[in-house]
Design a protein around this motif. Structure first.
Motif, PDB file in Angstrom:
ATOM      1  N   HIS A 161     -75.140  78.282 -95.596  1.00 42.31           N
ATOM      2  CA  HIS A 161     -76.583  78.421 -95.375  1.00 42.31           C
ATOM      3  C   HIS A 161     -77.240  77.046 -95.232  1.00 42.31           C
ATOM      4  N   HIS A 162     -76.424  75.997 -95.211  1.00 48.45           N
ATOM      5  CA  HIS A 162     -76.894  74.619 -95.041  1.00 48.45           C
ATOM      6  C   HIS A 162     -77.862  74.203 -96.140  1.00 48.45           C
ATOM      7  N   GLN A 163     -77.541  74.606 -97.373  1.00 49.88           N
ATOM      8  CA  GLN A 163     -78.390  74.269 -98.509  1.00 49.88           C
ATOM      9  C   GLN A 163     -78.051  72.915 -99.119  1.00 49.88           C
ATOM     10  N   VAL A 164     -76.844  72.426 -98.896  1.00 53.19           N
ATOM     11  CA  VAL A 164     -76.369  71.268 -99.662  1.00 53.19           C
ATOM     12  C   VAL A 164     -76.624  69.954 -98.937  1.00 53.19           C
ATOM     13  N   PHE A 165     -76.195  69.851 -97.666  1.00 50.45           N
ATOM     14  CA  PHE A 165     -76.351  68.609 -96.906  1.00 50.45           C
ATOM     15  C   PHE A 165     -77.380  68.801 -95.787  1.00 50.45           C
ATOM     16  N   GLN A 166     -78.035  67.719 -95.423  1.00 52.25           N
ATOM     17  CA  GLN A 166     -78.937  67.751 -94.272  1.00 52.25           C
ATOM     18  C   GLN A 166     -78.134  67.878 -92.970  1.00 52.25           C
ATOM     19  N   ASN A 167     -76.954  67.254 -92.966  1.00 52.49           N
ATOM     20  CA  ASN A 167     -76.075  67.316 -91.799  1.00 52.49           C
ATOM     21  C   ASN A 167     -75.323  68.649 -91.801  1.00 52.49           C
ATOM     22  N   ARG A 168     -75.555  69.465 -90.806  1.00 53.24           N
ATOM     23  CA  ARG A 168     -74.963  70.797 -90.773  1.00 53.24           C
ATOM     24  C   ARG A 168     -73.445  70.764 -90.599  1.00 53.24           C
ATOM     25  N   ASP A 169     -72.934  69.739 -89.942  1.00 52.05           N
ATOM     26  CA  ASP A 169     -71.482  69.639 -89.764  1.00 52.05           C
ATOM     27  C   ASP A 169     -70.788  69.462 -91.117  1.00 52.05           C
ATOM     28  N   TYR A 170     -71.409  68.678 -92.015  1.00 53.11           N
ATOM     29  CA  TYR A 170     -70.833  68.507 -93.351  1.00 53.11           C
ATOM     30  C   TYR A 170     -70.811  69.836 -94.104  1.00 53.11           C
ATOM     31  N   ASN A 171     -71.905  70.580 -93.983  1.00 55.26           N
ATOM     32  CA  ASN A 171     -71.961  71.890 -94.635  1.00 55.26           C
ATOM     33  C   ASN A 171     -70.871  72.822 -94.102  1.00 55.26           C
ATOM     34  N   ASN A 172     -70.699  72.811 -92.796  1.00 51.90           N
ATOM     35  CA  ASN A 172     -69.715  73.701 -92.180  1.00 51.90           C
ATOM     36  C   ASN A 172     -68.283  73.332 -92.593  1.00 51.90           C
ATOM     37  N   LEU A 173     -68.004  72.018 -92.679  1.00 50.54           N
ATOM     38  CA  LEU A 173     -66.673  71.591 -93.101  1.00 50.54           C
ATOM     39  C   LEU A 173     -66.404  71.984 -94.553  1.00 50.54           C
ATOM     40  N   ALA A 174     -67.403  71.766 -95.416  1.00 51.41           N
ATOM     41  CA  ALA A 174     -67.249  72.156 -96.823  1.00 51.41           C
ATOM     42  C   ALA A 174     -67.110  73.671 -96.937  1.00 51.41           C
ATOM     43  N   GLY A 175     -67.896  74.403 -96.136  1.00 51.43           N
ATOM     44  CA  GLY A 175     -67.806  75.860 -96.145  1.00 51.43           C
ATOM     45  C   GLY A 175     -66.463  76.351 -95.655  1.00 51.43           C
ATOM     46  N   CYS A 176     -65.882  75.611 -94.723  1.00 51.12           N
ATOM     47  CA  CYS A 176     -64.562  75.978 -94.203  1.00 51.12           C
ATOM     48  C   CYS A 176     -63.496  75.780 -95.273  1.00 51.12           C
ATOM     49  N   PHE A 177     -63.602  74.671 -96.029  1.00 48.40           N
ATOM     50  CA  PHE A 177     -62.618  74.421 -97.084  1.00 48.40           C
ATOM     51  C   PHE A 177     -62.763  75.431 -98.228  1.00 48.40           C
ATOM     52  N   ILE A 178     -63.976  75.572 -98.737  1.00 47.43           N
ATOM     53  CA  ILE A 178     -64.187  76.448 -99.898  1.00 47.43           C
ATOM     54  C   ILE A 178     -64.063  77.917 -99.514  1.00 47.43           C
ATOM     55  N   GLY A 179     -64.639  78.269 -98.357  1.00 44.23           N
ATOM     56  CA  GLY A 179     -64.633  79.674 -97.959  1.00 44.23           C
ATOM     57  C   GLY A 179     -63.309  80.133 -97.388  1.00 44.23           C
ATOM     58  N   SER A 180     -62.670  79.285 -96.591  1.00 45.30           N
ATOM     59  CA  SER A 180     -61.447  79.698 -95.900  1.00 45.30           C
ATOM     60  C   SER A 180     -60.188  79.303 -96.672  1.00 45.30           C
ATOM     61  N   VAL A 181     -60.021  77.995 -96.926  1.00 45.05           N
ATOM     62  CA  VAL A 181     -58.818  77.531 -97.624  1.00 45.05           C
ATOM     63  C   VAL A 181     -58.762  78.105 -99.040  1.00 45.05           C
ATOM     64  N   CYS A 182     -59.844  77.981 -99.777  1.00 43.12           N
ATOM     65  CA  CYS A 182     -59.836  78.402-101.187  1.00 43.12           C
ATOM     66  C   CYS A 182     -59.957  79.910-101.355  1.00 43.12           C
ATOM     67  N   GLN A 183     -60.890  80.515-100.603  1.00 39.00           N
ATOM     68  CA  GLN A 183     -61.182  81.928-100.851  1.00 39.00           C
ATOM     69  C   GLN A 183     -60.499  82.891 -99.889  1.00 39.00           C
ATOM     70  N   GLY A 184     -60.258  82.456 -98.665  1.00 36.39           N
ATOM     71  CA  GLY A 184     -59.592  83.328 -97.702  1.00 36.39           C
ATOM     72  C   GLY A 184     -60.512  84.096 -96.790  1.00 36.39           C
ATOM     73  N   PHE A 185     -61.807  83.704 -96.728  1.00 35.30           N
ATOM     74  CA  PHE A 185     -62.778  84.337 -95.831  1.00 35.30           C
ATOM     75  C   PHE A 185     -63.140  83.350 -94.728  1.00 35.30           C
ATOM     76  N   ASP A 186     -62.952  83.739 -93.482  1.00 39.22           N
ATOM     77  CA  ASP A 186     -63.258  82.848 -92.364  1.00 39.22           C
ATOM     78  C   ASP A 186     -64.769  82.640 -92.235  1.00 39.22           C
ATOM     79  N   PRO A 187     -65.247  81.389 -92.076  1.00 40.27           N
ATOM     80  CA  PRO A 187     -66.679  81.120 -91.973  1.00 40.27           C
ATOM     81  C   PRO A 187     -67.356  81.802 -90.787  1.00 40.27           C
ATOM     82  N   SER A 188     -66.690  81.870 -89.641  1.00 37.80           N
ATOM     83  CA  SER A 188     -67.307  82.520 -88.479  1.00 37.80           C
ATOM     84  C   SER A 188     -67.467  84.020 -88.705  1.00 37.80           C
TER      85      SER A 188
END
Length: 475
Positions: free
Chosen positions: A188-215
């Motif tokens: 939801h882009h709550q953490v960083f102003q740069n959306r790419d950073y948010n998406n990368l972090a979301g990809c790691f936590i959401g996909s690698v760690c949890q198993g849910f694809d961000p898209s």
């Protein structure tokens, strides 16, 4: 006699004007494209933003948010647009401008509930409520990793006992649940102003760690935000025949002419039996929610995984996403290798998956299930902010001293109303704005529902029971 200029011969045409009724008709065109094969390029797809009309049919295939934009065709999308986009997006939007709303149909923004909420947003920006505490999120991530580490240590120490494996599975389930809330914040882009950073972090936590694809998550969740509890649009309540939340769903199930594709999953006699007993089946079904979402994520990122979506609204899938999801199953397989016994391995995997499903769903269901369900027509005529509020439910602790437990367990989603109004505000600010939003709702007589975890859960079960009773009497 002096020669006349071109401007004296040719009248200069101003922007075309549209009635709101004319814009609304483009919704019917979109419905024809929702079967995943047709794409009506010859007909306009209008939306209204700040009393200006845009034809977005050519933009839909490139929309980063995916098919969520389809829920706004034919509607005034002003507040939805401003809630999900940065200021710079207005420059891109200008490419699709086709005219203005007719003067007699211009929406007034001089007074009222929505105007005050827009003013509140400006105030919250000044108060820096849209800025996150990086220390807070560093703590949340590190503490969550420690939960995962405890699961690994338990397997090392007690991986040959059923009790040790069960406790390790519970720890992993809690880790996955908390990863869900963290990925939600980043995406939801709550953490960083740069959306790419948010998406990368979301990809790691959401996909690698949890198993849910961000898209997959964005496609589903953004659509939910744009049309919460709107039957036929919100994917979160499009769960029949597995769970039916309203009479609209019953019509989809049992009216042969209106039956949806989902309804045809079960034969009608079984659908009747299932709906009539859905109150009993609810918790067992919720246990398998995580497994279902994991499968949906895998399918979503595969070639042709989005075949059932409109062809013009597919979400782009990158190699990073595919590799990230693969890594999830690599480290999960490594954890299973710490257990020598195959029975205990399967027990660990099944327990972690089902317990996490229940932990996710008990929070997820409280957000909107059991609240008002809207038809598409009702939604099209309703103020955006009012729709977000009357379909949501806030959860508070029975004892205020224990509020931190509720906040932690729900990942801040217990402030669901505030989150839906201001989705980019980090969760650690919600407790500051909750009384302000509640007071504004009271001032304008907008229903604001806040209750405890237990009462909210009973409301969910009550709705399931009411729908079952209606089904047994009507069909």
């Amino acid at each position: 006699m002096p020669p006349q200029t071109i401007s004296e011969h040719v009248p200069i045409e101003g922007p075309k004007t549209f009635s709101r009724e004319e814009v609304l008709k483009s919704r019917d065109v979109v419905r024809k494209s929702m079967d995943g094969t047709k794409y009506e390029t010859c007909q306009p797809w209008y939306i209204i933003i700040d009393n200006k009309v845009y034809d977005v049919k050519d933009f839909v295939p490139d929309h980063p948010g995916g098919s969520v934009i389809l829920t706004l065709i034919g509607k005034d999308a002003t507040d939805a647009f401003n809630n999900f986009h940065q200021e710079s997006t207005h420059d891109l939007l200008a490419n699709y401008y086709v005219g203005d709303v007719a003067p007699e149909d211009i929406a007034s923004t001089k007074e009222g509930f929505s105007k005050e909420l827009r003013e509140l947003k400006e105030l919250f920006v000044k108060l820096k409520y849209f800025e996150s505490s990086k220390a807070y999120y560093l703590f949340k991530i590190s503490s969550n990793i420690s939960i995962w580490a405890s699961s690994v240590l338990l397997l090392y120490a007690f991986g040959n006992s059923i009790l040790g494996v069960l406790v390790a599975a519970i720890a992993l389930a809690i880790f996955w649940q908390q990863c869900g809330w963290l990925a939600h914040d980043f995406l939801h882009h709550q953490v960083f102003q740069n959306r790419d950073y948010n998406n990368l972090a979301g990809c790691f936590i959401g996909s690698v760690c949890q198993g849910f694809d961000p898209s997959w998550w964005k496609d589903k969740h953004n659509t939910h935000h744009a049309a919460p509890n709107v039957h036929g649009q919100d994917p979160d309540i499009n769960t029949h025949p597995i769970l039916s939340w309203s009479e609209y769903a019953l019509t989809d199930l049992f009216d042969p002419e209106l039956a949806s594709e989902n309804a045809k999953i079960l034969p009608q006699w079984l659908a009747h039996l299932w709906v009539n007993n859905q109150t009993i089946l609810y918790l067992p079904i919720m246990c398998f929610a995580r497994i279902s979402w994991c499968i949906q994520s895998i399918i979503f990122i595969l070639p042709n995984g989005q075949l059932r979506k409109p062809a013009n609204a597919h979400m782009p899938i990158t190699k990073i996403q595919q590799i990230s999801l693969l890594l999830h199953y690599v480290w999960l397989s490594w954890m299973l290798s710490l257990i020598d016994n195959w029975f205990l391995r399967l027990f660990f995997l099944f327990s972690a998956q089902t317990i996490c499903g229940l932990l996710l769903a008990t929070v997820f269901s409280l957000n909107h299930f059991g609240m008002k369900i809207l038809s598409e027509d009702e939604s099209s005529k309703m103020d955006f902010f009012v729709e977000q509020i009357i379909t949501g439910r806030d959860i508070i602790a029975l004892n205020p001293a224990n509020q931190w437990i509720v906040d932690w367990f729900t990942g801040g989603l217990n402030y669901q109303i505030e989150h839906h109004i201001f989705p980019a505000i980090p969760r650690h600010h919600f407790h500051k704005i909750q009384p302000i939003i509640q007071g504004l709702c009271a001032k304008h007589q907008v229903p604001y529902h806040m209750t405890t975890f237990f009462k909210g859960t009973t409301e969910v079960f009550g709705t399931l029971g009411d729908v079952s009773l209606t089904a047994s009497k009507k069909y």
